[in-house]
Design a protein around this motif. Structure first.
Motif, short mmCIF file in Angstrom:
data_model
loop_
_atom_site.label_atom_id
_atom_site.label_comp_id
_atom_site.label_asym_id
_atom_site.label_seq_id
_atom_site.Cartn_x
_atom_site.Cartn_y
_atom_site.Cartn_z
N GLN A 1 -0.80 10.92 -12.94
CA GLN A 1 -1.33 10.08 -11.86
C GLN A 1 -0.46 8.85 -11.57
OE1 GLN A 1 -5.26 9.70 -13.65
NE2 GLN A 1 -6.12 10.84 -11.92
N ASP B 1 -4.93 11.99 -7.17
CA ASP B 1 -3.49 11.90 -7.45
C ASP B 1 -3.07 10.44 -7.60
OD1 ASP B 1 -2.80 14.81 -6.79
OD2 ASP B 1 -3.83 14.14 -4.97
N CYS C 1 1.11 6.73 -17.07
CA CYS C 1 1.09 6.92 -15.61
C CYS C 1 2.30 6.25 -14.97
CB CYS C 1 -0.14 6.24 -15.00
SG CYS C 1 -1.68 6.82 -15.65
#
Ligand code: NAD
Length: 288
Positions: free
Chosen positions: A230, A201, A253
């Protein structure tokens, strides 16, 4: 400044060597003034072999406490009277609080990392983390994340002098927090790094890669490994936006740089010394 100092002013300091470049005195003294509390913060250049003398002087002058920077963090942990759980596991301190002659050592770097994530709406509980690094910053993050309920940590480090420390940290975490799964891998095993990142994660760079003079490099050579769900973090704060952060941003991200960790480890120390909350928004705006 002279007008603020009274016979009752409590003294705080940064110890380490060098300390002349540190922004901590300005940040702390600004916060004391802002809150109207009677403290003053200075910096003392203390070499590693003088740490014991410095801590004895802290007791003698009844200083409220001190922050500890390199190269004194490990030596200082040996001369305090008590250690916080994280400081005990890591064997280093960055904050010492003096309660009537009893010195308690803490390490707030990891707390700063977790608080910075929280400030960016990221909760680490139950998550999987892949982290590169086994030095001071990395160890503090790994231990604090384990204590705060992360599910799994995959640590990648070079087979350098830090590798055995990384293995030791993993063993300590497994002993202290048996619910946390910890794996250690060689950072040169690129396919394993890719595999672990894809299952994570959160990804963190806690090495010196990305920092000048390595600022054109990233520990993740192929950034297409990242997916937009992420969170990608760097502890490096100079430059503010590292190659890793730029690459991860381009992949969509959520990215978090190192400056916030620096701020929040100071916020945690400030609370330990004074019992008050640092004026975070003002400090952020003025110093970060
Ligand atoms: P350290 O010297 O304790 O550890 C260095 C780490 O980098 C080790 O894991 C080492 O194996 C790794 N490394 C060195 N060269 C490498 C390379 N070529 N490839 C891959 N890995 C390599 O350092 P530290 O005190 O942990 O600091 C690391 C970084 O974190 C620095 O940029 C420092 O400024 C930053 N830092 C940030 C904060 C913050 O609050 N944001 C706090 C502490 C440190």
């Amino acid at each position: 400044m002279e007008n603020m100092i009274s016979g009752k002013t409590k003294l705080l300091a940064l110890i380490g060597s060098p300390v002349g470049h540190s922004g901590s005195p300005q940040m702390y003294n600004y916060s004391f003034k802002h809150l109207g509390i009677d403290y003053v913060y200075v910096a003392f250049d203390v070499k590693e072999d003088k740490v014991k003398d410095a801590l004895d002087a802290m007791r003698m002058f009844d200083m409220r406490g001190c922050n500890v920077t390199m190269p004194d963090k490990i030596a200082a942990s040996k001369y305090v009277d008590e250690l916080s759980p994280a400081a005990r596991i890591i064997g280093a301190v960055n904050t010492i609080v003096n309660d009537n002659g009893v010195l308690k050592g803490y390490i707030t770097d990891g707390e700063g990392f977790v608080a910075n994530l929280k400030d960016n709406d990221v909760d680490i509980k139950g998550k999987k983390l892949t982290i590169c690094g086994g030095g001071g910053a990395a160890t503090a993050i790994q231990v604090q994340c384990a204590l705060d309920g992360i599910r799994e940590i995959s640590i990648f480090n070079k087979k350098d002098a830090f590798f055995s420390r990384t293995l030791e940290t993993a063993e300590k975490i497994k002993k202290e927090v048996p619910t946390c799964i910890v794996n250690v891998f060689d950072i040169d095993d690129e396919s394993k790094l890719k595999e672990e990142i894809q299952k994570s994660d959160i990804f963190v760079n806690a090495t010196i890669v990305g920092m000048k003079p390595l600022d054109d490099l990233s520990v993740v050579k192929d950034p297409t490994v990242f997916s937009k769900e992420q969170v990608v973090c760097d502890v490096v704060y100079n430059p503010e936006e590292t190659k890793l952060i730029k690459d991860a941003k381009a992949c969509g991200c959520k990215t978090i740089g190192g400056k916030g960790m620096l701020l929040w480890q100071g916020v945690a120390a400030f609370k330990l010394y004074t019992g008050c909350d640092m004026p975070v928004e003002e400090v952020k705006e003025k110093f970060f």
